[in-house]
Design a protein around this motif. Structure first.
Motif, PDB file in Angstrom:
ATOM      1  N   LEU A 220       0.856  -1.188   0.000  1.00 34.57           N
ATOM      2  CA  LEU A 220       0.000   0.000   0.000  1.00 34.57           C
ATOM      3  C   LEU A 220       0.891   1.237   0.000  1.00 34.57           C
ATOM      4  O   LEU A 220       1.847   1.330   0.778  1.00 34.57           O
ATOM      5  N   SER A 221       0.578   2.186  -0.864  1.00 31.66           N
ATOM      6  CA  SER A 221       1.269   3.477  -0.838  1.00 31.66           C
ATOM      7  C   SER A 221       0.243   4.586  -1.019  1.00 31.66           C
ATOM      8  O   SER A 221      -0.787   4.396  -1.669  1.00 31.66           O
ATOM      9  N   PHE A 222       0.513   5.728  -0.418  1.00 31.47           N
ATOM     10  CA  PHE A 222      -0.355   6.886  -0.597  1.00 31.47           C
ATOM     11  C   PHE A 222       0.414   8.144  -0.238  1.00 31.47           C
ATOM     12  O   PHE A 222       1.472   8.095   0.407  1.00 31.47           O
ATOM     13  N   LYS A 223      -0.114   9.282  -0.662  1.00 36.35           N
ATOM     14  CA  LYS A 223       0.462  10.580  -0.337  1.00 36.35           C
ATOM     15  C   LYS A 223      -0.269  11.146   0.881  1.00 36.35           C
ATOM     16  O   LYS A 223      -1.495  11.074   0.972  1.00 36.35           O
ATOM     17  N   LEU A 224       0.506  11.732   1.792  1.00 31.54           N
ATOM     18  CA  LEU A 224      -0.048  12.239   3.045  1.00 31.54           C
ATOM     19  C   LEU A 224       0.488  13.634   3.323  1.00 31.54           C
ATOM     20  O   LEU A 224       1.676  13.892   3.155  1.00 31.54           O
ATOM     21  N   TYR A 225      -0.422  14.517   3.760  1.00 33.51           N
ATOM     22  CA  TYR A 225      -0.025  15.881   4.131  1.00 33.51           C
ATOM     23  C   TYR A 225      -0.522  16.166   5.544  1.00 33.51           C
ATOM     24  O   TYR A 225      -1.716  16.100   5.820  1.00 33.51           O
ATOM     25  N   GLN A 226       0.404  16.463   6.440  1.00 31.36           N
ATOM     26  CA  GLN A 226       0.084  16.876   7.805  1.00 31.36           C
ATOM     27  C   GLN A 226       0.846  18.167   8.070  1.00 31.36           C
ATOM     28  O   GLN A 226       2.067  18.167   8.203  1.00 31.36           O
ATOM     29  N   ALA A 227       0.104  19.270   8.148  1.00 29.80           N
ATOM     30  CA  ALA A 227       0.733  20.590   8.163  1.00 29.80           C
ATOM     31  C   ALA A 227       1.420  20.908   9.480  1.00 29.80           C
ATOM     32  O   ALA A 227       2.458  21.564   9.505  1.00 29.80           O
ATOM     33  N   LYS A 228       0.841  20.464  10.596  1.00 32.08           N
ATOM     34  CA  LYS A 228       1.352  20.837  11.907  1.00 32.08           C
ATOM     35  C   LYS A 228       1.347  19.625  12.837  1.00 32.08           C
ATOM     36  O   LYS A 228       0.716  18.607  12.542  1.00 32.08           O
ATOM     37  N   ILE A 229       2.021  19.753  13.988  1.00 30.12           N
ATOM     38  CA  ILE A 229       1.992  18.665  14.963  1.00 30.12           C
ATOM     39  C   ILE A 229       0.597  18.516  15.564  1.00 30.12           C
ATOM     40  O   ILE A 229       0.288  17.497  16.181  1.00 30.12           O
ATOM     41  N   SER A 230      -0.255  19.525  15.364  1.00 31.24           N
ATOM     42  CA  SER A 230      -1.643  19.451  15.832  1.00 31.24           C
ATOM     43  C   SER A 230      -2.577  18.887  14.767  1.00 31.24           C
ATOM     44  O   SER A 230      -3.794  18.879  14.947  1.00 31.24           O
ATOM     45  N   SER A 231      -2.013  18.402  13.649  1.00 32.92           N
ATOM     46  CA  SER A 231      -2.851  17.937  12.539  1.00 32.92           C
ATOM     47  C   SER A 231      -3.636  16.681  12.865  1.00 32.92           C
ATOM     48  O   SER A 231      -4.619  16.367  12.200  1.00 32.92           O
ATOM     49  N   GLY A 232      -3.212  15.920  13.860  1.00 29.01           N
ATOM     50  CA  GLY A 232      -3.898  14.677  14.187  1.00 29.01           C
ATOM     51  C   GLY A 232      -3.143  13.476  13.647  1.00 29.01           C
ATOM     52  O   GLY A 232      -2.068  13.593  13.051  1.00 29.01           O
ATOM     53  N   TYR A 287      -7.631  21.178  17.615  1.00 28.80           N
ATOM     54  CA  TYR A 287      -6.769  22.353  17.666  1.00 28.80           C
ATOM     55  C   TYR A 287      -6.690  23.029  16.301  1.00 28.80           C
ATOM     56  O   TYR A 287      -6.998  22.431  15.268  1.00 28.80           O
ATOM     57  N   LEU A 288      -6.239  24.279  16.301  1.00 29.82           N
ATOM     58  CA  LEU A 288      -6.032  25.002  15.058  1.00 29.82           C
ATOM     59  C   LEU A 288      -5.005  24.245  14.216  1.00 29.82           C
ATOM     60  O   LEU A 288      -3.956  23.853  14.713  1.00 29.82           O
ATOM     61  N   GLY A 289      -5.319  24.026  12.972  1.00 31.95           N
ATOM     62  CA  GLY A 289      -4.415  23.276  12.105  1.00 31.95           C
ATOM     63  C   GLY A 289      -4.675  21.792  12.088  1.00 31.95           C
ATOM     64  O   GLY A 289      -3.862  21.019  11.575  1.00 31.95           O
ATOM     65  N   SER A 290      -5.803  21.363  12.655  1.00 31.25           N
ATOM     66  CA  SER A 290      -6.132  19.932  12.666  1.00 31.25           C
ATOM     67  C   SER A 290      -6.743  19.541  11.325  1.00 31.25           C
ATOM     68  O   SER A 290      -7.950  19.343  11.199  1.00 31.25           O
ATOM     69  N   VAL A 291      -5.893  19.461  10.309  1.00 28.45           N
ATOM     70  CA  VAL A 291      -6.314  19.053   8.967  1.00 28.45           C
ATOM     71  C   VAL A 291      -5.314  18.030   8.436  1.00 28.45           C
ATOM     72  O   VAL A 291      -4.121  18.101   8.723  1.00 28.45           O
ATOM     73  N   ILE A 292      -5.823  17.066   7.668  1.00 27.71           N
ATOM     74  CA  ILE A 292      -4.995  16.021   7.072  1.00 27.71           C
ATOM     75  C   ILE A 292      -5.384  15.890   5.607  1.00 27.71           C
ATOM     76  O   ILE A 292      -6.572  15.896   5.275  1.00 27.71           O
ATOM     77  N   GLY A 293      -4.397  15.759   4.733  1.00 29.14           N
ATOM     78  CA  GLY A 293      -4.645  15.524   3.320  1.00 29.14           C
ATOM     79  C   GLY A 293      -4.191  14.134   2.910  1.00 29.14           C
ATOM     80  O   GLY A 293      -3.133  13.673   3.349  1.00 29.14           O
ATOM     81  N   VAL A 294      -4.990  13.448   2.080  1.00 27.51           N
ATOM     82  CA  VAL A 294      -4.647  12.123   1.554  1.00 27.51           C
ATOM     83  C   VAL A 294      -4.878  12.135   0.047  1.00 27.51           C
ATOM     84  O   VAL A 294      -5.882  12.665  -0.434  1.00 27.51           O
ATOM     85  N   ASP A 295      -3.957  11.528  -0.698  1.00 33.06           N
ATOM     86  CA  ASP A 295      -4.065  11.523  -2.154  1.00 33.06           C
ATOM     87  C   ASP A 295      -3.338  10.303  -2.719  1.00 33.06           C
ATOM     88  O   ASP A 295      -2.509   9.681  -2.042  1.00 33.06           O
ATOM     89  N   ASP A 296      -3.683   9.959  -3.943  1.00 31.26           N
ATOM     90  CA  ASP A 296      -2.929   9.001  -4.758  1.00 31.26           C
ATOM     91  C   ASP A 296      -2.700   7.663  -4.043  1.00 31.26           C
ATOM     92  O   ASP A 296      -1.568   7.239  -3.821  1.00 31.26           O
ATOM     93  N   ILE A 297      -3.799   6.983  -3.695  1.00 29.89           N
ATOM     94  CA  ILE A 297      -3.712   5.679  -3.033  1.00 29.89           C
ATOM     95  C   ILE A 297      -3.459   4.590  -4.070  1.00 29.89           C
ATOM     96  O   ILE A 297      -4.148   4.513  -5.087  1.00 29.89           O
ATOM     97  N   LYS A 298      -2.463   3.738  -3.797  1.00 31.02           N
ATOM     98  CA  LYS A 298      -2.142   2.627  -4.697  1.00 31.02           C
ATOM     99  C   LYS A 298      -1.917   1.361  -3.874  1.00 31.02           C
ATOM    100  O   LYS A 298      -1.332   1.410  -2.795  1.00 31.02           O
ATOM    101  N   ILE A 299      -2.366   0.229  -4.412  1.00 31.84           N
ATOM    102  CA  ILE A 299      -2.089  -1.073  -3.809  1.00 31.84           C
ATOM    103  C   ILE A 299      -1.620  -1.982  -4.936  1.00 31.84           C
ATOM    104  O   ILE A 299      -2.348  -2.219  -5.901  1.00 31.84           O
ATOM    105  N   GLU A 300      -0.381  -2.469  -4.822  1.00 28.87           N
ATOM    106  CA  GLU A 300       0.251  -3.228  -5.893  1.00 28.87           C
ATOM    107  C   GLU A 300       0.755  -4.570  -5.383  1.00 28.87           C
ATOM    108  O   GLU A 300       1.016  -4.736  -4.191  1.00 28.87           O
ATOM    109  N   ASN A 301       0.926  -5.508  -6.303  1.00 27.79           N
ATOM    110  CA  ASN A 301       1.534  -6.786  -5.960  1.00 27.79           C
ATOM    111  C   ASN A 301       3.013  -6.597  -5.665  1.00 27.79           C
ATOM    112  O   ASN A 301       3.696  -5.818  -6.333  1.00 27.79           O
TER     113      ASN A 301
END
Length: 321
Positions: A220-232, A287-301
């Motif tokens: 499994l691979s995916f792109k992840l964005y966590q802007a701050k330590i308060s992002s969750g 908290y302020l900045g509690s946002v998470i981004g997810v993109d481009d999920i792939k599952i390969e052999n």
């Protein structure tokens, strides 16, 4: 706690025992125990509820002549329902105990109900229900056509307070840019965990894949964005089918403010299972900045290490042309 347990014991009435995650300090353990004298073939049956993002471990064990033995154990989130377990007891006189821990101070409550010791019974299980249609690997979703086009389900938190939005926009708040757009930089879509309606610390929303089919190792691979330590925290689970066992594979969190705020690639080698689903669960901190981004999920052999090095070699070959 009452909201998490739907305000009911396992049979809809009466009381149950539970631990509060926010009461835990320094890896503390809650224990309830009793002396037993097992002189015939007996089993202990009980119901348990483990459905929070911060769930730790529930262990059934025995202590005999100072020696501790684990008879049964579950760790991490097990799903949004009461589950029954039965364990055969060895003969002898000893202390039997339930011990419980919380992994996080939020979403770490777990409960036990209807504990009974009785003669071992032979049960006939109903035939395994037919699995929904499955997809063979590889699987990929970049959300540019929407999650539904990939067969992904977006499940909001209990109470619909926190959920995943599909967007192509830069996410800003009070003049600060938290997520600059999708992982490709080409104005495509990505998933954004956001506060819908008075979200609270510990509210969690899920991204659930369709049922996937594989023979052997998968990555499994995916792109992840966590802007701050308060992002969750983003917890990554694999649901093994048809047993429905939910296995915690990884937890992703930004641990230092010095870490650059950017899209990063997460790669996780999956458990061997012919049929499975992937569950990505984002937890909201409040908290302020509690946002998470997810993109481009792939599952390969194949295993992730081999896939990673293959991608590096391809990139080098392209750069040399």
């Amino acid at each position: 706690m009452e909201d998490m347990l739907s305000r009911y014991s396992s049979d809809g009435n009466g009381s149950y025992i539970f631990i509060r995650g926010h009461d835990g300090r320094n890896s503390s353990i809650a224990v309830v125990e009793s002396n037993v004298d097992v002189t015939s073939d007996l089993q202990i049956s009980f119901w348990y509820y483990m459905n929070g993002v911060g769930i730790g471990k529930l262990t059934l064990g025995k202590v005999e002549n100072g020696a501790k033995t684990v008879l049964w154990e579950k760790q991490g989130r097990q799903g949004p329902s009461w589950i029954q377990a039965s364990v055969n007891l060895p003969r002898g006189s000893y202390v039997i105990s339930f011990s419980a821990t919380a992994r996080l101070i939020y979403g770490g409550d777990l409960a036990v109900d209807d504990v009974e010791i009785a003669p071992i019974t032979t049960t006939t299980h109903a035939p395994t229900s037919t699995l929904p249609p499955s997809r063979k690997l590889p699987f990929a979703c970049n959300f540019d056509l929407g999650p539904g086009a990939c067969g992904m389900d977006l499940i909001p938190s209990i109470g619909n307070n926190v959920g995943w939005n599909i967007t192509s926009k830069t996410f800003t708040h009070l003049g600060y840019t938290y997520i600059p757009g999708d992982s490709s930089g080409q104005k495509g879509n990505y998933l954004l965990l956001n506060n819908w309606n008075l979200g609270e610390n510990g509210d969690a929303a899920q991204i659930v894949s369709p049922v996937l089919q594989n023979a052997g190792v998968a990555c499994l691979s995916f792109k992840l964005y966590q802007a701050k330590i308060s992002s969750g925290t983003l917890s990554v689970y694999q649901r093994l089918l048809p047993s429905m066992e939910l296995v915690l594979l990884s937890e992703e969190a930004k641990k230092s403010s010095r870490t650059p705020s950017e899209w990063k690639t997460v790669m996780i080698t999956l458990r061997n299972s012919k049929y499975f689903q992937i569950v990505l669960e984002g937890s909201y901190t409040g908290y302020l900045g509690s946002v998470i981004g997810v993109d481009d999920i792939k599952i390969e052999n194949g295993d992730c290490k081999s896939i990673f090095f293959t991608s590096i070699l391809k990139a080098l070959n392209l750069s040399m042309k």
